[in-house]
Design an enzyme around this catalytic site. Structure first.
Site, PDB file in Angstrom:
ATOM      1  N   LYS A  85       0.857  -1.181   0.000  1.00  0.00           N
ATOM      2  CA  LYS A  85       0.000   0.000   0.000  1.00  0.00           C
ATOM      3  C   LYS A  85       0.889   1.225   0.000  1.00  0.00           C
ATOM      4  O   LYS A  85       2.052   1.162   0.409  1.00  0.00           O
ATOM      5  CB  LYS A  85      -0.879   0.020   1.258  1.00  0.00           C
ATOM      6  CG  LYS A  85      -2.130   0.865   1.119  1.00  0.00           C
ATOM      7  CD  LYS A  85      -3.225   0.117   0.386  1.00  0.00           C
ATOM      8  CE  LYS A  85      -4.542   0.885   0.433  1.00  0.00           C
ATOM      9  NZ  LYS A  85      -5.643   0.114  -0.174  1.00  0.00           N
ATOM     10  N   GLY A 185     -21.266   5.784   5.126  1.00  0.00           N
ATOM     11  CA  GLY A 185     -20.382   6.200   4.035  1.00  0.00           C
ATOM     12  C   GLY A 185     -20.972   5.792   2.704  1.00  0.00           C
ATOM     13  O   GLY A 185     -21.050   4.599   2.395  1.00  0.00           O
ATOM     14  N   VAL A 186     -21.403   6.768   1.905  1.00  0.00           N
ATOM     15  CA  VAL A 186     -22.023   6.455   0.609  1.00  0.00           C
ATOM     16  C   VAL A 186     -21.245   7.144  -0.506  1.00  0.00           C
ATOM     17  O   VAL A 186     -21.807   7.743  -1.418  1.00  0.00           O
ATOM     18  CB  VAL A 186     -23.522   6.831   0.571  1.00  0.00           C
ATOM     19  CG1 VAL A 186     -24.317   5.888   1.457  1.00  0.00           C
ATOM     20  CG2 VAL A 186     -23.737   8.293   1.009  1.00  0.00           C
ATOM     21  N   GLY A 187     -19.928   7.015  -0.439  1.00  0.00           N
ATOM     22  CA  GLY A 187     -19.064   7.544  -1.474  1.00  0.00           C
ATOM     23  C   GLY A 187     -18.854   6.545  -2.576  1.00  0.00           C
ATOM     24  O   GLY A 187     -19.803   5.949  -3.106  1.00  0.00           O
ATOM     25  N   LYS A 188     -17.590   6.295  -2.929  1.00  0.00           N
ATOM     26  CA  LYS A 188     -17.259   5.432  -4.056  1.00  0.00           C
ATOM     27  C   LYS A 188     -17.972   4.086  -4.002  1.00  0.00           C
ATOM     28  O   LYS A 188     -18.597   3.641  -4.964  1.00  0.00           O
ATOM     29  CB  LYS A 188     -15.748   5.182  -4.072  1.00  0.00           C
ATOM     30  CG  LYS A 188     -14.900   6.285  -4.675  1.00  0.00           C
ATOM     31  CD  LYS A 188     -13.452   5.824  -4.705  1.00  0.00           C
ATOM     32  CE  LYS A 188     -12.547   6.807  -5.403  1.00  0.00           C
ATOM     33  NZ  LYS A 188     -11.155   6.324  -5.467  1.00  0.00           N
ATOM     34  N   VAL A 189     -17.861   3.395  -2.858  1.00  0.00           N
ATOM     35  CA  VAL A 189     -18.388   2.031  -2.743  1.00  0.00           C
ATOM     36  C   VAL A 189     -19.803   2.025  -2.189  1.00  0.00           C
ATOM     37  O   VAL A 189     -20.676   1.310  -2.684  1.00  0.00           O
ATOM     38  CB  VAL A 189     -17.466   1.172  -1.851  1.00  0.00           C
ATOM     39  CG1 VAL A 189     -18.040  -0.233  -1.668  1.00  0.00           C
ATOM     40  CG2 VAL A 189     -16.067   1.097  -2.449  1.00  0.00           C
ATOM     41  N   GLY A 190     -20.032   2.820  -1.157  1.00  0.00           N
ATOM     42  CA  GLY A 190     -21.312   2.787  -0.468  1.00  0.00           C
ATOM     43  C   GLY A 190     -22.499   3.030  -1.373  1.00  0.00           C
ATOM     44  O   GLY A 190     -23.551   2.399  -1.231  1.00  0.00           O
TER      45      GLY A 190
END
Length: 364
Positions: A85, A185-190
Site C-alpha cells: 500500500k 459512508g455512501v461515497g465510491k463504494v457505499g
C-alpha cells in the site's frame, strides 16, 4: 486481519514488513510512504491513499496496517499477488498535481515491479493514467487506456455477496429483503452497495458527512432514509451494519451501542484494536472480515494485469460469497471469531503456496 495495538510511534520496519520506502520530491510537494508487507505470493498490489494525515507518524501507521491488510486480502481472494500500500500525505484538493503524481510514479518505478499501485481514498483512475506516464506498474487505469476503470463497482458487489453469505450463515437464507441495513459512508463504494440493497428490497438507512452524496442517493432512492452521523446510525434498529468509510469504526464504544447482528462493510481495518473481535462474538454479532468481503476491487484491478475483461472479473468477485461462507463455517467449527479464521486461511495460503518458490525453475 487483526492488527497489533496502535502506538504513537510505530516502527518504520513495520510488523514483519519486507520493505518500507519513504519518497520525497520537494518541488512538487510529494511526501509519500510505500509499504510492502509480503511478496510470498507475487508482486505486492495495493492502492495509493492521498489523505491529509495529522502527522507523518499517523501516515506511517496507516500504510503499515493497510499494506498488511492487502497481503491478507489478496491471499484470501486466491490471487497470486502479495500485499502493499502507499500513502501520499496532504490534501488532494489542494496538493494533487501532474508533477506530483508523475514524481510519485517514478518512485514506484524504482521498485522494479515489487509493488503495483492502484486507486484508493483520494485517488482515481485518471490519476493512475498520469502515474503510468512514468511507471509500468499501475492498475486501475481508465477504460480509455485499457484499464479496469472504477474498482468500487466490484468492491460493492463483493460486500453484497458477503452480506448474502452472512445471512445464509446466521438465518439460513441468503435473502436480504425486508432486512434493515445501515450503510455508513455512501461515497465510491457505499453508493453502489445501496443500489444492490434497494434492488433486493432491503430497508436502507445511510449516513455520510458529505451531504450532497446523501442528497443524490435520496433522489434516486426516495424510500431510503438518512441519519445525522455514524453514532446515530449504529443506534438505529438494524439487522446489518455496513461500515464503508475509513477504518477503526468498530471500537469499544461503537460495539456496545450497535444493534445489528451482522457487520459487513467495505471499509479497511474496521477493528480498532486487537481483542475487539472477541467482544463482537460475545455480543452475538456475526462479523464478516473486512478484507474478505471488500476484495472485489482488488480482484477487478488484478484482472487488468491479464488484459481486463469485466465479465470475467465480475464472475471472480461473486466467489466472495463462497469465501465468506467458508470463513464463517471455519470460525464456527474451530470455535474462534471469524477474523481469526480468515487470518488463518490467508496465512495458510501464503505459507503453503509461497513455499513453492523454493523449488528452482529454469529461467525463460
Amino acid at each position: 486481519m487483526t492488527t497489533p495495538p496502535s502506538t504513537n510511534a510505530p516502527s518504520a520496519f513495520g510488523n514483519r514488513h519486507e520493505q518500507v520506502v519513504f519518497c520525497h520530491d520537494e518541488a512538487s510537494g510529494l511526501k509519500a510512504i510505500i509499504g510492502i508487507y509480503s511478496t510470498a505470493l507475487g508482486p505486492a498490489l495495493g492502492g495509493t491513499r492521498f489523505y491529509p494525515y495529522g502527522s507523518e507518524q499517523a501516515a506511517l501507521t496507516d500504510v503499515l496496517n493497510l499494506s498488511q491488510g492487502m497481503a491478507y486480502k489478496n491471499a484470501l481472494a486466491g490471487l497470486d499477488l502479495g500485499g502493499g500500500k502507499a500513502v501520499i500525505i496532504g490534501d488532494p484538493a489542494t496538493l494533487k498535481s501532474e508533477a506530483l503524481l508523475r514524481a510519485y510514479g517514478r518512485f514506484v518505478q524504482t521498485l522494479g515491479g515489487r509493488y503495483y499501485t492502484a486507486c484508493d481514498v483520494g485517488t482515481f483512475s485518471p490519476d493512475m493514467d498520469v502515474i503510468a506516464r512514468e511507471c509500468d506498474f499501475v492498475t486501475g487505469r481508465t477504460v480509455e487506456h485499457g484499464g479496469a476503470g472504477d474498482s468500487s463497482v466490484l468492491t460493492a458487489l463483493g460486500v453484497y455477496q458477503g452480506m448474502r453469505a452472512s445471512a445464509q450463515h446466521l438465518w439460513g437464507d441468503t435473502s436480504l429483503a425486508g432486512k434493515r441495513v445501515g450503510v455508513a459512508g455512501v461515497g465510491k463504494v457505499g453508493r453502489h452497495l445501496v443500489r444492490h440493497l434497494v434492488e433486493e428490497d432491503a430497508q436502507v438507512v445511510v449516513t455520510d458527512p458529505y451531504a450532497p452524496a446523501v442528497a443524490a442517493l435520496r433522489e434516486t432512492y426516495p424510500a431510503m432514509t438518512a441519519v445525522a452521523d455514524t453514532e446515530a446510525l449504529i443506534r438505529e434498529p438494524l439487522d446489518i451494519y455496513a461500515p464503508c468509510a475509513l477504518g477503526g469504526s468498530l471500537n469499544d464504544e461503537s460495539i456496545e451501542a450497535l444493534s445489528a447482528v451482522i457487520v459487513c462493510g467495505a471499509a479497511n481495518n474496521q477493528l480498532a484494536h486487537e481483542g475487539i473481535e472477541k467482544r463482537l462474538e460475545e455480543r452475538g454479532i456475526t462479523y464478516a472480515p473486512d478484507y474478505c468481503v471488500n476484495a472485489g476491487g482488488v480482484i477487478q484491478v488484478a484482472d487488468e494485469l491479464e488484459g481486463f475483461d469485466f465479465e470475467r472479473a465480475k464472475m471472480r468477485a461473486t466467489t466472495i460469497y463462497d469465501t465468506t461462507l467458508g470463513v464463517l463455517e471455519r470460525a464456527r467449527s474451530e470455535g474462534v471469531p471469524p477474523s481469526i479464521a480468515a487470518d488463518r486461511m490467508a496465512e495458510q495460503r501464503m505459507r503453503e503456496v509461497g513455499r513453492l518458490r523454493s523449488i528452482w525453475l529454469p529461467a525463460g
